[in-house]
Design an enzyme around this catalytic site. Structure first.
Site, PDB file in Angstrom:
ATOM      1  N   HIS A  18       0.842  -1.203   0.000  1.00 54.21           N
ATOM      2  CA  HIS A  18       0.000   0.000   0.000  1.00 54.21           C
ATOM      3  C   HIS A  18       0.878   1.254   0.000  1.00 54.21           C
ATOM      4  CE1 HIS A  18      -3.060  -2.744   2.135  1.00 54.21           C
ATOM      5  NE2 HIS A  18      -3.465  -2.589   0.881  1.00 54.21           N
ATOM      6  N   LYS A  42     -16.850  -7.601   5.211  1.00 54.10           N
ATOM      7  CA  LYS A  42     -15.843  -8.208   6.088  1.00 54.10           C
ATOM      8  C   LYS A  42     -16.332  -8.147   7.533  1.00 54.10           C
ATOM      9  CE  LYS A  42     -11.912  -7.204   3.134  1.00 54.10           C
ATOM     10  NZ  LYS A  42     -10.610  -6.564   3.017  1.00 54.10           N
ATOM     11  N   ARG A  92      -2.375  -6.519  -7.988  1.00 51.81           N
ATOM     12  CA  ARG A  92      -1.336  -7.546  -7.869  1.00 51.81           C
ATOM     13  C   ARG A  92      -1.408  -8.562  -8.983  1.00 51.81           C
ATOM     14  NH1 ARG A  92      -3.210  -9.203  -2.077  1.00 51.81           N
ATOM     15  NH2 ARG A  92      -5.033  -9.003  -3.361  1.00 51.81           N
ATOM     16  N   SER A 130      -3.130  -8.298   2.931  1.00 52.83           N
ATOM     17  CA  SER A 130      -3.444  -8.019   4.335  1.00 52.83           C
ATOM     18  C   SER A 130      -3.948  -9.255   5.078  1.00 52.83           C
ATOM     19  CB  SER A 130      -4.475  -6.897   4.429  1.00 52.83           C
ATOM     20  OG  SER A 130      -3.926  -5.690   3.981  1.00 52.83           O
TER      21      SER A 130
END
Length: 151
Positions: A18, A42, A92, A130
């Site tokens: 990040h 989440k 990514r 993460s």
């Protein structure tokens, strides 16, 4: 007109990947707002949001053009509130692209002035996320290599 980018995410935790996106992004934008959102998909946060804000602010203490906020509203609405016409995101892999592309389309539908800018993650940060870092931390592993601040 100032080029203001919103860098939204749950950032639980904020990683070196990040940080890399923000440092590369600041070369493209006049200012970046790192916006820590409450993700309804989440279950809770691992690191408290106040702690995360503090650590990100420490990380970018020398950059007056970077600010850190939290929010609980639509990202497109937040961007409008802050005069941001850009959403900054890191990718990514192709899975990230598919997910981020869908979000980008909805954000643009909700706010026609909003453009999503995607930066490809630097190779040294592409293999972790993460969730993995939280799991390592949860079981006592050393995550200092993965976050840009001391825990």
């Amino acid at each position: 007109m100032k080029k203001i980018a919103l860098f939204p995410g749950s950032f639980d935790p904020f990683t070196c990947g990040h940080e890399d996106i923000v440092l590369r992004g600041i070369k493209l934008f006049d200012s970046i707002i790192i916006a820590i959102g409450y993700n309804s998909s989440k279950d809770g946060r691992y690191f408290k949001i106040e702690y995360t804000i503090e650590k990100i602010k420490e990380t970018f203490a020398d950059y007056s053009q970077i600010q850190v906020i939290s929010y609980a509203k639509l990202t497109a609405e937040l961007a409008s509130d802050h005069g941001a016409n850009y959403i900054l995101r890191g990718l990514r892999n192709t899975t990230d692209f598919e997910y981020e592309n869908s979000i980008s389309q909805v954000n643009n539908y909700l706010n026609k002035k909003l453009e999503s800018i995607f930066l490809i993650t630097s190779p040294e940060f592409a293999s972790f996320n993460s969730s993995i870092i939280r799991e390592v931390h949860r079981y006592g592993g050393d995550i200092s290599h993965f976050v840009p601040y001391k825990l």
